[in-house]
Motif scaffolding. Structure first.
Motif, PDB file in Angstrom:
ATOM      1  N   PRO A  39      -6.554   6.125 -61.284  1.00  0.00           N
ATOM      2  CA  PRO A  39      -7.764   6.852 -61.667  1.00  0.00           C
ATOM      3  C   PRO A  39      -8.348   7.739 -60.581  1.00  0.00           C
ATOM      4  CG  PRO A  39      -8.232   4.516 -61.331  1.00  0.00           C
ATOM      5  CD  PRO A  39      -6.746   4.667 -61.305  1.00  0.00           C
ATOM      6  N   TYR A  40      -8.002   7.476 -59.323  1.00  0.00           N
ATOM      7  CA  TYR A  40      -8.539   8.305 -58.244  1.00  0.00           C
ATOM      8  C   TYR A  40      -7.506   9.274 -57.675  1.00  0.00           C
ATOM      9  CZ  TYR A  40     -12.787   5.585 -58.452  1.00  0.00           C
ATOM     10  OH  TYR A  40     -13.960   5.005 -58.884  1.00  0.00           O
ATOM     11  N   GLY A  41      -6.422   9.479 -58.431  1.00  0.00           N
ATOM     12  CA  GLY A  41      -5.427  10.454 -58.007  1.00  0.00           C
ATOM     13  C   GLY A  41      -5.953  11.874 -57.985  1.00  0.00           C
ATOM     14  N   TRP A  42      -7.046  12.125 -58.730  1.00  0.00           N
ATOM     15  CA  TRP A  42      -7.660  13.458 -58.741  1.00  0.00           C
ATOM     16  C   TRP A  42      -8.145  13.880 -57.349  1.00  0.00           C
ATOM     17  CZ3 TRP A  42     -12.629  13.696 -57.034  1.00  0.00           C
ATOM     18  CH2 TRP A  42     -13.370  12.501 -57.050  1.00  0.00           C
ATOM     19  N   LEU A  43      -8.317  12.901 -56.439  1.00  0.00           N
ATOM     20  CA  LEU A  43      -8.768  13.251 -55.086  1.00  0.00           C
ATOM     21  C   LEU A  43      -7.748  14.119 -54.351  1.00  0.00           C
ATOM     22  CD1 LEU A  43     -10.341   9.819 -54.146  1.00  0.00           C
ATOM     23  CD2 LEU A  43     -11.557  12.006 -54.130  1.00  0.00           C
ATOM     24  N   GLY A  44      -6.518  14.184 -54.872  1.00  0.00           N
ATOM     25  CA  GLY A  44      -5.546  15.098 -54.288  1.00  0.00           C
ATOM     26  C   GLY A  44      -5.994  16.544 -54.369  1.00  0.00           C
ATOM     27  N   VAL A  45      -6.815  16.873 -55.374  1.00  0.00           N
ATOM     28  CA  VAL A  45      -7.270  18.267 -55.538  1.00  0.00           C
ATOM     29  C   VAL A  45      -8.184  18.705 -54.403  1.00  0.00           C
ATOM     30  CG1 VAL A  45      -8.528  19.871 -57.030  1.00  0.00           C
ATOM     31  CG2 VAL A  45      -6.908  18.253 -58.029  1.00  0.00           C
ATOM     32  N   PRO A  46      -9.269  17.964 -54.081  1.00  0.00           N
ATOM     33  CA  PRO A  46     -10.054  18.380 -52.912  1.00  0.00           C
ATOM     34  C   PRO A  46      -9.268  18.358 -51.609  1.00  0.00           C
ATOM     35  CG  PRO A  46     -10.881  16.296 -53.831  1.00  0.00           C
ATOM     36  CD  PRO A  46      -9.937  16.877 -54.826  1.00  0.00           C
ATOM     37  N   VAL A  47      -8.255  17.476 -51.506  1.00  0.00           N
ATOM     38  CA  VAL A  47      -7.377  17.516 -50.324  1.00  0.00           C
ATOM     39  C   VAL A  47      -6.717  18.890 -50.234  1.00  0.00           C
ATOM     40  CG1 VAL A  47      -5.248  16.614 -49.290  1.00  0.00           C
ATOM     41  CG2 VAL A  47      -6.920  15.039 -50.240  1.00  0.00           C
ATOM     42  N   PHE A  48      -6.217  19.396 -51.374  1.00  0.00           N
ATOM     43  CA  PHE A  48      -5.588  20.716 -51.410  1.00  0.00           C
ATOM     44  C   PHE A  48      -6.577  21.818 -51.062  1.00  0.00           C
ATOM     45  CE2 PHE A  48      -2.149  19.043 -54.338  1.00  0.00           C
ATOM     46  CZ  PHE A  48      -1.107  19.321 -53.466  1.00  0.00           C
ATOM     47  N   PHE A  49      -7.792  21.744 -51.606  1.00  0.00           N
ATOM     48  CA  PHE A  49      -8.765  22.800 -51.359  1.00  0.00           C
ATOM     49  C   PHE A  49      -9.152  22.871 -49.878  1.00  0.00           C
ATOM     50  CE2 PHE A  49     -10.344  22.643 -55.994  1.00  0.00           C
ATOM     51  CZ  PHE A  49      -9.528  23.697 -56.333  1.00  0.00           C
ATOM     52  N   ILE A  50      -9.397  21.721 -49.265  1.00  0.00           N
ATOM     53  CA  ILE A  50      -9.726  21.720 -47.833  1.00  0.00           C
ATOM     54  C   ILE A  50      -8.541  22.236 -47.030  1.00  0.00           C
ATOM     55  CG2 ILE A  50     -10.299  20.255 -45.854  1.00  0.00           C
ATOM     56  CD1 ILE A  50     -11.828  18.420 -47.808  1.00  0.00           C
ATOM     57  N   LEU A  51      -7.345  21.822 -47.410  1.00  0.00           N
ATOM     58  CA  LEU A  51      -6.141  22.280 -46.719  1.00  0.00           C
ATOM     59  C   LEU A  51      -5.973  23.791 -46.867  1.00  0.00           C
ATOM     60  CD1 LEU A  51      -2.814  20.340 -46.700  1.00  0.00           C
ATOM     61  CD2 LEU A  51      -2.795  22.811 -46.896  1.00  0.00           C
ATOM     62  N   SER A  52      -6.274  24.316 -48.059  1.00  0.00           N
ATOM     63  CA  SER A  52      -6.174  25.770 -48.271  1.00  0.00           C
ATOM     64  C   SER A  52      -7.116  26.521 -47.359  1.00  0.00           C
ATOM     65  CB  SER A  52      -6.490  26.116 -49.734  1.00  0.00           C
ATOM     66  OG  SER A  52      -5.468  25.680 -50.592  1.00  0.00           O
ATOM     67  N   GLY A  53      -8.338  25.990 -47.187  1.00  0.00           N
ATOM     68  CA  GLY A  53      -9.272  26.624 -46.264  1.00  0.00           C
ATOM     69  C   GLY A  53      -8.739  26.645 -44.849  1.00  0.00           C
ATOM     70  N   PHE A  54      -8.056  25.565 -44.461  1.00  0.00           N
ATOM     71  CA  PHE A  54      -7.473  25.493 -43.118  1.00  0.00           C
ATOM     72  C   PHE A  54      -6.365  26.533 -42.945  1.00  0.00           C
ATOM     73  CE2 PHE A  54      -4.642  24.058 -39.854  1.00  0.00           C
ATOM     74  CZ  PHE A  54      -5.415  23.380 -38.929  1.00  0.00           C
TER      75      PHE A  54
END
Length: 331
Positions: A39-54
């Motif tokens: 159920p918390y696999g969706w947290l991969g999305v904010p991981v991607f967004f922060i990584l994209s900013g980097f």
């Protein structure tokens, strides 16, 4: 320049999102239950967004102009996206699933990635995250054009003010169209890039904290498809930010040994684009014969094979052609 620790982050996030879709989201879509849930696999999305900013600042540093930056982003995103879109359309057509809900206008607009901007349907549900990426790239190109891309504190402060105003007086154009909640997650990534490259001051940490507070509140307010209004969700995103902090401080060099996750990081973009509806179709057609869990793993295996072929066999052949066409037209 590839940073292997970030590839591990990508790989972990990609797997989390795929398994979230194949378990929790599939169960909700079909109104069924199973022994497998993430159920918390969706947290991969904010991981991607922060990584994209980097990583976006890596591209900015290597770009000669705003146009050059946009061309590089186009080459990175669109050829792979178009290929995954065509494959998905073909499988949806032959399976008889999902395509019936789409109009020709929906399908054609999907080739632009801007379908969500015009309130049109996605060919694949995973495509929703592409518009925030494009809007962020547009913001960075604009800042490059006006020579303010290095004025991080200025434009981050403006974005925070817009976000706070949206919290008090919600405006659809700021939330659904401009995706301010995602942009603030990108800004966290930029701050971490600055810390990683020793370009920062103490204010970068202050902005990370405020981006987290405002961005997560906006992010969770905007989500409707999963249960996230609880303390654990906020804590989880704070933990992700702490992990990025440990990374920029050099605590995760050992992650370079995790070759499996680096592999998934390498194929993460194609895997993200190809996995969702195709995986649902595979699971739906196989689960009565193989059982739900086996069908899920077969869907994962097929998605990984397709993403690997696209990443390692097709992309290296297509991207040089697209690059040549884009840059030759400049001459």
């Amino acid at each position: 320049m590839r940073i292997k620790e970030l590839d591990v982050f990508r790989g972990f996030a990609a797997l989390a999102v795929v398994l979230y879709h194949y378990t929790t989201m599939y169960n909700k879509m079909c109104n069924v239950s199973s022994s497998w849930e993430l159920p918390y696999g969706w947290l991969g999305v904010p991981v991607f967004f922060i990584l994209s900013g980097f990583v976006i600042y890596l591209t900015v540093d290597k770009s000669k102009s705003a146009i050059d930056f946009l061309k590089k982003r186009f080459i990175r995103l669109y050829p792979t996206y178009w290929l995954c879109l065509l494959i998905t359309l073909c499988i949806e057509y032959f399976s008889g699933m999902f395509l019936a809900d789409l109009t020709w206008k929906d399908i054609l607009m999907n080739f632009t990635m801007f379908q969500q901007f015009f309130n049109l349907r996605h060919v694949d549900g995973a495509y929703w995250s592409l518009l925030p990426e494009l809007l962020f790239y547009g913001l960075m190109a604009f800042l490059m054009k006006i020579k303010k891309v290095r004025s991080y504190y200025l434009y981050n402060a403006i974005l925070l003010i817009i976000g706070i105003i949206h919290l008090v007086f919600p405006l659809p154009i700021i939330g659904k169209i401009l995706s301010i909640h995602y942009i603030l997650l990108f800004m966290i990534g930029i701050a971490f890039y600055r810390i990683y490259n020793k370009m920062n001051t103490k204010w970068d940490y202050v902005f990370i904290i405020f981006n987290y507070i405002v961005g997560t509140k906006l992010y969770f307010n905007a989500q409707e498809h999963h249960s996230i209004s609880n303390v654990f969700s906020y804590f989880s995103l704070a933990l992700i930010i702490c992990l990025y902090y440990l990374f920029v401080k050099g605590c995760f060099s050992f992650l370079a040994k995790f070759r499996v996750l680096i592999f998934f990081g390498n194929i993460s973009y194609a895997l993200y684009l190809i996995h969702q509806n195709i995986g649902y179709i595979i699971i739906n057609n196989l689960e009565d014969f193989t059982g739900r869990n086996m069908a899920m793993f077969i869907a994962l295996g097929i998605s990984v094979i397709l993403a690997s072929l696209i990443t390692f066999q097709v992309e290296p052949r297509i991207k040089p052609i697209v690059k040549k066409l884009l840059y030759n037209n400049n001459n």
